[in-house]
Design an enzyme around this catalytic site. Structure first.
Site, mmCIF file in Angstrom:
data_model
loop_
_atom_site.group_PDB
_atom_site.id
_atom_site.type_symbol
_atom_site.label_atom_id
_atom_site.label_comp_id
_atom_site.label_asym_id
_atom_site.label_seq_id
_atom_site.Cartn_x
_atom_site.Cartn_y
_atom_site.Cartn_z
ATOM 1 N N ILE A 280 5.403 -4.871 10.280
ATOM 2 C CA ILE A 280 5.534 -4.335 8.922
ATOM 3 C C ILE A 280 5.084 -2.891 9.010
ATOM 4 C CG2 ILE A 280 4.796 -4.505 6.527
ATOM 5 C CD1 ILE A 280 4.535 -7.479 6.906
ATOM 6 N N LYS B 63 -0.113 -10.301 7.891
ATOM 7 C CA LYS B 63 0.037 -8.891 8.265
ATOM 8 C C LYS B 63 -1.323 -8.429 8.759
ATOM 9 C CE LYS B 63 1.081 -4.226 6.661
ATOM 10 N NZ LYS B 63 1.330 -3.337 5.489
ATOM 11 N N THR C 299 0.826 -1.212 0.000
ATOM 12 C CA THR C 299 0.000 0.000 0.000
ATOM 13 C C THR C 299 0.856 1.256 0.000
ATOM 14 O OG1 THR C 299 -1.709 -1.159 1.252
ATOM 15 C CG2 THR C 299 -1.808 1.238 1.230
ATOM 16 N N TYR D 294 -2.593 -10.348 3.910
ATOM 17 C CA TYR D 294 -2.641 -8.965 4.386
ATOM 18 C C TYR D 294 -4.092 -8.603 4.621
ATOM 19 C CZ TYR D 294 -1.841 -3.831 4.121
ATOM 20 O OH TYR D 294 -1.792 -2.480 4.356
ATOM 21 N N TYR E 33 -12.437 -3.712 -3.309
ATOM 22 C CA TYR E 33 -13.488 -3.154 -4.158
ATOM 23 C C TYR E 33 -14.555 -4.173 -4.534
ATOM 24 C CZ TYR E 33 -15.826 -0.465 -7.802
ATOM 25 O OH TYR E 33 -16.776 0.182 -8.550
ATOM 26 N N ARG F 112 -9.117 -0.636 3.998
ATOM 27 C CA ARG F 112 -8.806 -0.351 2.595
ATOM 28 C C ARG F 112 -9.502 -1.322 1.645
ATOM 29 N NH1 ARG F 112 -4.912 3.392 1.775
ATOM 30 N NH2 ARG F 112 -3.538 3.913 3.516
#
Length: 301
Positions: free
Chosen positions: A210, A170, A53, A142, A116, A147
Site C-alpha cells: 500500500i 498494513k 493518511t 493499519y 492521540y 502517527r
C-alpha cells in the site's frame, strides 16, 4: 499461509494510498479524484485506498469522505478493489463511517489504530473488534505507531487475526522481527505500508504494497510487486534500487501527500497541488531536494 494468487486477495496487491485532490480554493475535486483513480488502475494498480493518511482524511468531513468513496467507486469499482479508510480515534464514529461506506458498495475497510488517545492494548483490540463486528466487509488493520502514538502489539494482532472479518494488515511499523512473527503465526494478508520495505517484507511473505510513491511510478511498482511475488528476487532487487530515489523524493523531505501532489502536478496528472492546513505546500529548498531525487531517477522537471 494464505493462497498466494493475486486473485484471492480481497484488497489487491498494489494499492496506492490515494491523495485527495483539491481545487485551487481548497474544495474536494471529485472529478480529478476519478481521473486519478483511473490513471492508477491503468498503470497496474488493482486496489485503491481512499482517504487514508495520504488522502488527508483527518481534514475531511464525513460527507467529503463519502463523496470520495463514491467518486472512486464510480470510476474504477468494476476494475479494482476500492478500500475505504474509515478509522478514527472514536469507536462510535468509526462504526458509523464504516457502515455508511459499506452502504455505498466499497469492497473493504481499512482501520487505523486509534490515534492521540493512546489506548491500552485491550482498548485497541476492543476498538477493532467493535468496528469489525459492525460490518460484513473484509477489514484491514493499519499499524502505524509513528502517527498513532501507540503500536498494535504483535500479540494483539495475532489475537485479532482470529476475527473472521479481520483478514489483512498494513504494516508501517518498520519492525521486521514483529512482522515476521505476524507472518509466522497468522493467515493475515500483510502489506508493506512503507514503500522502501516492500522487497524485504515480500521476501518474508507479505502479499503486496500500500503505497504513496506508486502515484508517480505505478508501472514500475507493479513490476516490483509481481517480481517479488514470483520469487524473482534478482529483478525485484534491481527495481528496488531503481525506485529508491523516487521513494526519497516522495517520502524523504515533506509529508507524503504534499510531495506526491507536487510531483503529480509536475507530471500533468493533477492540476493543483493544494493541501489543507495544517499541511502546507513545499518551500523552495524542499522543492529543490525533491527535484534532485527525481533527477537521479531520470525524471526532470
Amino acid at each position: 499461509m494464505t493462497d498466494s494468487s493475486a486473485a484471492s486477495r480481497p484488497f489487491g496487491t498494489l494499492v496506492p494510498a490515494m491523495v485527495t485532490p483539491f481545487t485551487a480554493d481548497g474544495a474536494v475535486d471529485y472529478k480529478q479524484a476519478a481521473e486519478l483513480a483511473n490513471t492508477m488502475v491503468d498503470g497496474g494498480c488493482d486496489g485503491i485506498l481512499v482517504t487514508g493518511t495520504t488522502g488527508e482524511t483527518s481534514t475531511l468531513t464525513d460527507e467529503e469522505n463519502l463523496g470520495m468513496f463514491q467518486a472512486v467507486l464510480d470510476a474504477v469499482g468494476g476494475r479494482a478493489k476500492v478500500i475505504a479508510g474509515t478509522g478514527t480515534n472514536d469507536t462510535r464514529h468509526t462504526i458509523s463511517l464504516t457502515q455508511r461506506a459499506a452502504a455505498l458498495g466499497v469492497h473493504g475497510i481499512m482501520l487505523v489504530t486509534p490515534y492521540y488517545n493512546k489506548p491500552s492494548q485491550a482498548g485497541i483490540q476492543a476498538h477493532f473488534e467493535a468496528a469489525a463486528n459492525a460490518t460484513e466487509l473484509p477489514v484491514m488493520l493499519y499499524d502505524i505507531p509513528g502517527r498513532a502514538g501507540v503500536a498494535i502489539a504483535t500479540e494483539t494482532i495475532i489475537r485479532l487475526a482470529d476475527h473472521p472479518r479481520i483478514v489483512a494488515l498494513k504494516d508501517a511499523k518498520a519492525d521486521f522481527s514483529a512482522t515476521t512473527r505476524v507472518l509466522a503465526n497468522t493467515d493475515l494478508d500483510v502489506y508493506s505500508g512503507d514503500d522502501g520495505l516492500t522487497l524485504p517484507l515480500m521476501a518474508a511473505g507479505a502479499v503486496g504494497l500500500i503505497s504513496v510513491t506508486a502515484h508517480v511510478a505505478p508501472r514500475k511498482f507493479r513490476e516490483l510487486v509481481d517480481a517479488a511475488a514470483a520469487g524473482d528476487f534478482a529483478t525485484a532487487r534491481r527495481l528496488h534500487f531503481e525506485l529508491d530515489p523516487l521513494i526519497r523524493a516522495a517520502m524523504g523531505h515533506v509529508q507524503g501527500a504534499v510531495a506526491v501532489k507536487q510531483i503529480l502536478k509536475w507530471q500533468g496528472i493533477l492540476s493543483s497541488s493544494v493541501v489543507r492546513l495544517p499541511l502546507v505546500e513545499p518551500g523552495e529548498a524542499e522543492i529543490a531536494a525533491i527535484k534532485a531525487d527525481l533527477a537521479e531517477a531520470g525524471m526532470e522537471f
